[in-house]
Motif scaffolding. Structure first.
Motif, short mmCIF file in Angstrom:
data_model
loop_
_atom_site.label_atom_id
_atom_site.label_comp_id
_atom_site.label_asym_id
_atom_site.label_seq_id
_atom_site.Cartn_x
_atom_site.Cartn_y
_atom_site.Cartn_z
N GLN A 1 34.53 20.88 35.97
CA GLN A 1 33.80 19.94 36.84
C GLN A 1 32.28 20.15 36.75
O GLN A 1 31.57 20.04 37.73
CB GLN A 1 34.28 20.11 38.28
N GLU B 1 30.40 18.27 35.08
CA GLU B 1 29.81 16.94 35.07
C GLU B 1 30.78 15.97 35.74
O GLU B 1 31.97 16.20 35.78
CB GLU B 1 29.53 16.49 33.62
N GLU B 2 30.25 14.90 36.28
CA GLU B 2 31.08 13.90 36.94
C GLU B 2 30.82 12.57 36.27
O GLU B 2 29.72 12.02 36.34
CB GLU B 2 30.76 13.84 38.44
N TYR C 1 36.55 11.84 44.26
CA TYR C 1 37.54 12.78 43.73
C TYR C 1 38.19 12.21 42.47
O TYR C 1 38.62 12.98 41.59
CB TYR C 1 38.60 13.10 44.80
N LYS D 1 36.55 10.37 40.18
CA LYS D 1 35.60 10.67 39.11
C LYS D 1 35.73 12.11 38.65
O LYS D 1 35.65 12.41 37.46
CB LYS D 1 34.17 10.39 39.60
N THR D 2 35.93 13.01 39.62
CA THR D 2 36.14 14.41 39.28
C THR D 2 37.39 14.57 38.43
O THR D 2 37.41 15.34 37.46
CB THR D 2 36.27 15.26 40.56
N SER E 1 36.74 13.41 34.88
CA SER E 1 35.92 14.40 34.19
C SER E 1 36.75 15.60 33.76
O SER E 1 36.60 16.13 32.66
CB SER E 1 34.78 14.87 35.10
N TRP E 2 37.63 16.04 34.65
CA TRP E 2 38.50 17.18 34.34
C TRP E 2 39.42 16.85 33.17
O TRP E 2 39.56 17.65 32.23
CB TRP E 2 39.31 17.52 35.59
#
Length: 840
Positions: A350, A352-353, A367, A369-370, A373-374
């Motif tokens: 995490q 970057e988002e 969450y 977007k997280t 990114s993950w």
């Protein structure tokens, strides 16, 4: 254990002495009464003043055998073990580093003292004041000063006490005797072996007897350190996509750590040649036990000190080091690209988002977007992930956003299609969600009797996403395997929880550059579910199924081993992302979920049938063994559940429904109240026939038309039912669903009530069903009603599961198979009808 040993020793001693003892006699002296009490009744009857005197006399007498000194003594004897001075190594300029080849004071080869034992350690004698433990008097000072002088700090009688105490201690540790041959013993010179022997046992014995013991700060133990990823800065695998993969090799370099200090193999072998249990390593004294030496030598015999290992091995070593290598892994040092990978995995990727990618028709929550990114971070390194967000948090939207993101970042790389495998009931949902969030993506639904097989490869290549079902996964494997998939995504991945099923095996065989699993229940029944999912997303990462069972499943599920659970969590948590709807830091605008149990009674007819089933089943269980016994128990559970639901479900006779079931009466009342205020409700049952009976009864009683979805409902009709129920106004008030067919993949947020008419006895499955209503899009509080027949096995099993909720939610689920392992007496207690079970 101490209580047991005390009692056992006392009993054995009294039994041995009992035959020889004289008849009990009355005595005025407590010492004689004490002797009698040792072999007879353990009570001393004596005048209290004489008892006090005897207490002090006893301690002085016991002290001659090494016991605690009298409480009247002003000081006690202490021992301080002093190591020899640290010797500087060659080329060390006196700094004390390096490894000492010979013990300090050892004679060089050829010297006439070569075979004499080296006594470089000193056991120093000290007196310690009992009223002020900080006052320490070395024996040398005790002997030099005359006791009783005004200028002396040595109390009167100290020299005599010192000699008496040394005599008692010598009985425990014989080397002290040598120092008593001189007139003023100050300490005892010891060899390395004698010092080590003192550390292992006599030091503990002396402490237990009231002596003080001060030991030097010795480093303990031998461990391993490993350096990973210090070779090439970046492997070249799959460079066009910037991806690595599970076949990527990682450089490693093993090193021994002795007492917290790294030593080379050559240095360690030099220490082994000394054959000493205490050695000097870089300015520290270290304990080197023979059994640890053998483990280290065995490790280097089977393991090269440097080379390459696969990325699953390297990840296991970095994320959850353990003692599988024969010695504990004390430190893992990652470098280069592997260090970056470990750092990203540990912080959840995490750093970057990502915003909504080009072409995404919608707005992602924070969450989500997280989550994207993950997933993108894992994909960049070629590592699969399990998105295990709570049901209703929008996992589908996150995957769709990832697909668009990858097509935007892959650049000139040739586009390859993604494959989505999901339950049949969710195929339509995926098609609608893709059209809603990513209208630019070309979608092929590979499903139905008219699906193309011969031209499948060319059809798939001309699309961006292919959707198919678990039902076709094995049946159409030959067609699916002709495509080099960019990604394979398994939705509701608990469908491959059994690794031996054809669906699970086929999913693992299909070629793909990256794999992901979506599930709200990564562990549904047992830890093997988790292994099966990981074997799909990251093959080989958790080892073989047998190895996983020995290292994790058995220790955690059977023995509740917290260390094994911690290691497993360290291994899997970087690859599982789970957020809960109840966490307000994740989603703040979701209403509340209120769960309650509704206790119902049985009618007299139900109670009669229940008792008849129990009586007949217990007789059969007592006469059966093995698989037959387990089958009878599971059949009994089903029968008793059916009786608790309704006699007509158990009898299959098509008889009338009203007035014969406490559950049905209560459900009718509660649904009537919900309809009166224009609420909508979901009713879950595990029996399709019960669903049909409920639909029939509620239609006639409440003058409404309930929907009913079960396994045989065609896919097109399912979609129509969902759309009909989700209508803003004018939709049906009641939706009856089979929990297996309708417990996953449906969005039914128009419902504000969820009824579990019969219990599945697996919290994960029940929560999945509840989450058809409690998910994003829900604007009202959700009331969850779990029906339980009081006084029956339903209530008792509910109580058993409630005691295990914490473990179930953390790692292990619960199904009904554990009931088959109960004894017949336990089953009788489980099945028998309670007094409060039947209505008046």
């Amino acid at each position: 254990l101490n209580d047991f040993l005390d009692a056992a020793i006392d009993t054995v001693a009294r039994s041995a002495a009992g035959a020889a003892r004289a008849p009990r006699r009355q005595s005025f002296y407590p010492s004689e009464a004490w002797i009698d009490a040792l072999t007879g009744e353990p009570v001393i009857e004596s005048w209290w003043m004489r008892s006090y005197t005897f207490y002090d006399e006893y301690h002085r007498w016991a002290g001659a055998a090494g016991a605690i000194a009298s409480r009247a003594e002003p000081f006690r004897l202490c021992f301080r073990l002093n190591p020899p001075p640290l010797a500087p190594s060659e080329g060390d300029d006196g700094a004390g580093g390096g490894v000492t080849e010979l013990p300090p004071g050892a004679a060089p080869a050829g010297d006439e003292r070569e075979n004499e034992p080296v006594r470089g350690w000193l056991l120093e004698y000290i007196l310690q004041a009992t009223d002020d433990p900080s006052l320490l008097l070395p024996a040398a000072g005790v002997w030099r000063q005359r006791t009783g002088d005004a200028a002396s700090h040595v109390p009167a009688g100290a020299q005599e006490h010192l000699l008496r105490a040394l005599g008692r201690a010598a009985a425990v540790y014989p080397p002290i005797n040598a120092s008593l041959q001189g007139p003023a013993p100050e300490g005892c010179a010891l060899t390395v072996a004698e010092a080590y022997e003192f550390l292992r046992e006599p030091a503990l014995q002396l402490r237990g007897l009231g002596f003080g013991v001060f030991l030097p700060g010795l480093e303990m133990g031998l461990g391993l350190r490993v350096k990973l990823g210090r070779g090439r800065e970046r492997p070249q695998a799959n460079e066009s996509l910037g991806m690595l993969g599970m076949d990527t090799l990682v450089d490693f370099d093993w090193q021994l750590a002795l007492g917290g200090e790294p030593v080379s193999r050559e240095e360690f072998e030099a220490l082994v040649r000394l054959k000493e249990p205490l050695v000097q390593v870089r300015g520290r004294w270290v304990e080197l036990r023979p059994e640890i030496v053998e483990q280290a030598l065995a490790f280097f015999k089977r393991q090269p000190s440097a080379g390459t290992m696969s990325i699953p091995e390297a990840l296991r070593l970095a994320l959850a080091p353990d003692g599988d290598h024969g010695l504990p892994v004390e430190e893992v040092d990652a470098a280069g690209w592997f260090e970056d990978l470990i750092a990203r995995l540990r912080d959840g990727g995490q750093r970057e988002e990502l915003d909504e990618p080009p072409g995404f028709a919608g707005e992602l929550r924070g969450y989500q977007k997280t989550g994207v990114s993950w997933l993108a971070t894992l994909r960049r390194y070629g590592l699969g992930g399990c998105l295990a967000d709570d049901m209703g948090l929008g996992k589908t939207a996150e995957i769709i956003a990832l697909m668009l993101h990858q097509r935007a970042t892959d650049g000139d790389a040739p586009a390859r299609p993604s494959l989505v495998i999901c339950p049949t009931s969710v195929v339509g949902n995926w098609r609608h969600e893709l059209a809603r969030f990513a209208p630019s993506l070309r979608v092929l639904v590979h499903h139905g009797a008219d699906r193309k097989r011969e031209e499948f490869a060319s059809e798939a290549a001309s699309n961006d996403v292919v959707i198919s079902s678990y039902a076709l996964l094995h049946r159409d494997e030959s067609a699916l395997a002709t495509v080099d998939w960019s990604d394979i995504i398994l939705d509701e991945a608990q469908n491959i929880k059994n690794p031996s099923t054809k669906a699970a095996q086929t999913a693992r065989r299909l070629p793909a550059r990256w794999r992901a699993a979506l599930t709200g229940t990564p562990v549904e029944n047992r830890l093997s579910d988790l292994w099966s999912i990981f074997q799909f997303i990251n093959p080989g990462y958790l080892g073989s199924a047998e190895d996983f069972r020995k290292r994790f499943s058995t220790p955690i599920e059977r023995h509740h081993d917290p260390d094994a659970a911690t290691r497993l969590k360290s291994l899997v948590s970087p690859f599982i992302l789970r957020r809960l709807k109840t966490d307000r830091t994740v989603i703040a605008d979701l209403p509340e979920k209120n769960e309650m149990k509704v206790f119902c009674t049985l009618t007299k007819e139900q109670a009669t049938l229940y008792q008849a089933v129990v009586k007949d089943s217990l007789r059969q269980i007592e006469e059966a063994e093995g698989l037959q016994r387990r089958g009878i128990i599971l059949a009994t559970l089903t029968k008793l559940k059916q009786v608790c639901n309704h006699p007509a479900l158990f009898l299959h006779d098509g008889s009338k429904l009203a007035g014969r079931s406490g559950k049905l009466s209560r459900l009718t009342e509660m649904l009537e109240e919900a309809i009166a205020v224009d609420d909508r409700a979901l009713v879950f049952t595990q029996f399709a026939q019960m669903g049909a009976l409920l639909q029939q009864h509620l239609r006639a009683t409440l003058n409404t038309e309930p929907l009913f979805l079960y396994g045989a409902t065609p896919a097109a009709k399912r979609d129509g039912m969902v759309q009909q129920f989700q209508k803003e106004s004018g939709g049906p008030h009641i939706f009856i669903l089979s929990i297996k067919a309708g417990g996953t993949g449906l969005n039914l947020t128009r419902a504000s009530h969820v009824f579990h008419f019969d219990r599945w006895w697996n919290p994960a499955v029940e929560n999945q069903a509840t989450d058809r209503a409690f998910r994003i899009g829900q604007r009202r509080d959700v009331q969850v009603h779990k029906y339980v027949c009081a006084g029956t096995l339903e209530e008792r099993i509910d109580q058993l599961i409630a005691r295990k909720v914490e473990l179930s939610e953390a790692i292990v689920g619960a199904n009904e198979s554990w009931i088959t392992e109960m004894s017949t007496d336990q089953l009788r207690d489980l099945f028998l009808l309670g007094r409060d079970a039947v209505e008046d």
